[in-house]
Design an enzyme around this catalytic site. Structure first.
Site, PDB file in Angstrom:
ATOM      1  N   ARG A 162      12.790 -29.719   8.448  1.00 56.37           N
ATOM      2  CA  ARG A 162      11.476 -29.351   8.961  1.00 56.37           C
ATOM      3  C   ARG A 162      10.468 -29.161   7.818  1.00 56.37           C
ATOM      4  NH1 ARG A 162      14.180 -31.075  12.031  1.00 56.37           N
ATOM      5  NH2 ARG A 162      14.892 -30.327  14.042  1.00 56.37           N
ATOM      6  N   SER A 237      10.418 -25.296  20.182  1.00 58.22           N
ATOM      7  CA  SER A 237      11.163 -24.336  19.355  1.00 58.22           C
ATOM      8  C   SER A 237      10.203 -23.595  18.431  1.00 58.22           C
ATOM      9  CB  SER A 237      12.224 -25.060  18.519  1.00 58.22           C
ATOM     10  OG  SER A 237      13.177 -25.678  19.356  1.00 58.22           O
ATOM     11  N   GLU A 333       8.785 -22.048  12.946  1.00 55.09           N
ATOM     12  CA  GLU A 333       8.575 -23.485  12.774  1.00 55.09           C
ATOM     13  C   GLU A 333       7.146 -23.836  13.144  1.00 55.09           C
ATOM     14  OE1 GLU A 333      10.295 -27.588  14.809  1.00 55.09           O
ATOM     15  OE2 GLU A 333      11.640 -25.902  14.540  1.00 55.09           O
TER      16      GLU A 333
END
Length: 337
Positions: A162, A237, A333
């Protein structure tokens, strides 16, 4: 191309947060993007894509530039492979479906991920054992200073979990306008070993899945676990799955032997953040109109009128409890604005 003042952003963020942009303009080409920078050189600028990976906690006191660049095409092609290009404003899931319609393999495991093509390299998005970096060839980006187009190769992007160069080293220096991916035309490599894909395929009595079958399985799984942002505001998420060294993980695992984990390298393991959050009792909890989804503890949701700050307060409470309980820090995130 019109610049609006005090423009509502409710429909431009998947959390459904009511916030305003001091100024707002939607651009449909690289030339229009350049014109905005040329006509408003002194204005602070905020680049907006699909609005799926951010939490607005306040109004944006800047010129918000909505990237609405559209287009998808085949760049090069051989007997076995093809390089395809998507413009930054293309919806990611629709782009994936387009590749599958041509029987191009490689992106099927990332079906139904929210957002636009242009932001996929920034986060190195991924799902079910695949990441963008696996098929990424290059992206074209506009240099904010001299307005020249610059190409970034896979290696240039320094992809991690990520992560990419666009989140840190060159943050706010470039605007991605298109992305190229290398996909298979024949001998597709099928990835079904992660998550619930095999179980979903088995439930449909599919033993020799095609790339289209994998995509349909991923879509079914995601729809069963994740809320539709059009129905219930969310950003997918909210937290990253923490990656720990095996040395750091060993005493934690000894204390919590039931803790799930996945080996990601000879020296590191990944722990499912959703499991940690669920063990702390947050799954399905609601705090006013901010809450945690009943089917997936990784997903924070807006039940209607929650402010971005209220959702962020819930996120902070989760982070504090997970750290207190397990000694593991989990990071957001989602970009907090």
């Amino acid at each position: 191309m019109q610049v609006h003042k005090n423009y509502p952003l409710l429909s431009y963020n998947t959390f459904g947060i009511e916030a305003q942009a001091k100024q707002f303009v939607s651009v449909e080409s690289v030339d229009e993007l350049r014109q905005v920078f040329e006509h408003y050189p002194a204005a602070q600028k905020f680049i907006l894509g699909g609005g799926s990976n951010m939490l607005l906690t306040k109004d944006i006191d800047a010129l918000v530039i909505h990237l609405n660049l559209k287009g998808k095409e085949v760049v090069t092609e051989t007997e076995n492979e093809v390089v395809v290009r998507g413009m930054a404003g293309e919806n990611w899931h629709e782009f994936v479906l387009w590749t599958l319609d041509q029987n191009y393999g490689g992106l099927e495991n990332m079906s139904l991920i929210p957002g636009n093509v242009g932001t996929t390299p920034v986060q190195n998005i991924g799902a079910y054992g695949k990441e963008i970096k696996d098929n990424f060839v290059s992206c074209m980006a506009l240099d904010r200073k001299n307005l020249a187009l610059v190409s970034f190769s896979n290696a240039d992007c320094e992809f991690g979990y990520r992560e990419s160069i666009f989140k840190h080293k060159v943050k706010d220096q470039y605007i991605i306008v298109s992305v190229d991916f290398r996909l298979s035309k024949t001998n597709h490599i099928i990835h079904t070993g992660y998550g619930d894909i095999q179980a979903e395929l088995a439930s449909n009595q599919i033993t020799n899945p095609s790339i289209q079958d994998v995509s349909k399985a991923v879509i079914a799984i995601r729809q069963s676990k994740l809320p539709d942002p059009k129905v219930l505001g969310n950003s997918g998420s909210f937290f990253k799955n923490p990656i720990l060294t095996k040395a750091a993980f060993a005493p934690i695992h000894a204390k919590f032997p039931e803790m799930k984990f996945f080996e990601v390298s000879p020296t590191e393991v990944k722990v499912p953040a959703g499991w940690l959050i669920e063990q702390c009792g947050f799954k399905g909890q609601r705090f006013g109109d901010a809450g945690i989804h009943k089917n997936q503890a990784l997903v924070l949701v807006n039940y209607g009128q929650a402010t971005g700050q209220e959702i962020l307060d819930v996120a902070h409470a989760i982070q504090a409890k997970v750290l207190e309980t397990f000694g593991i820090a989990i990071e957001a995130e989602v970009n907090i604005i």
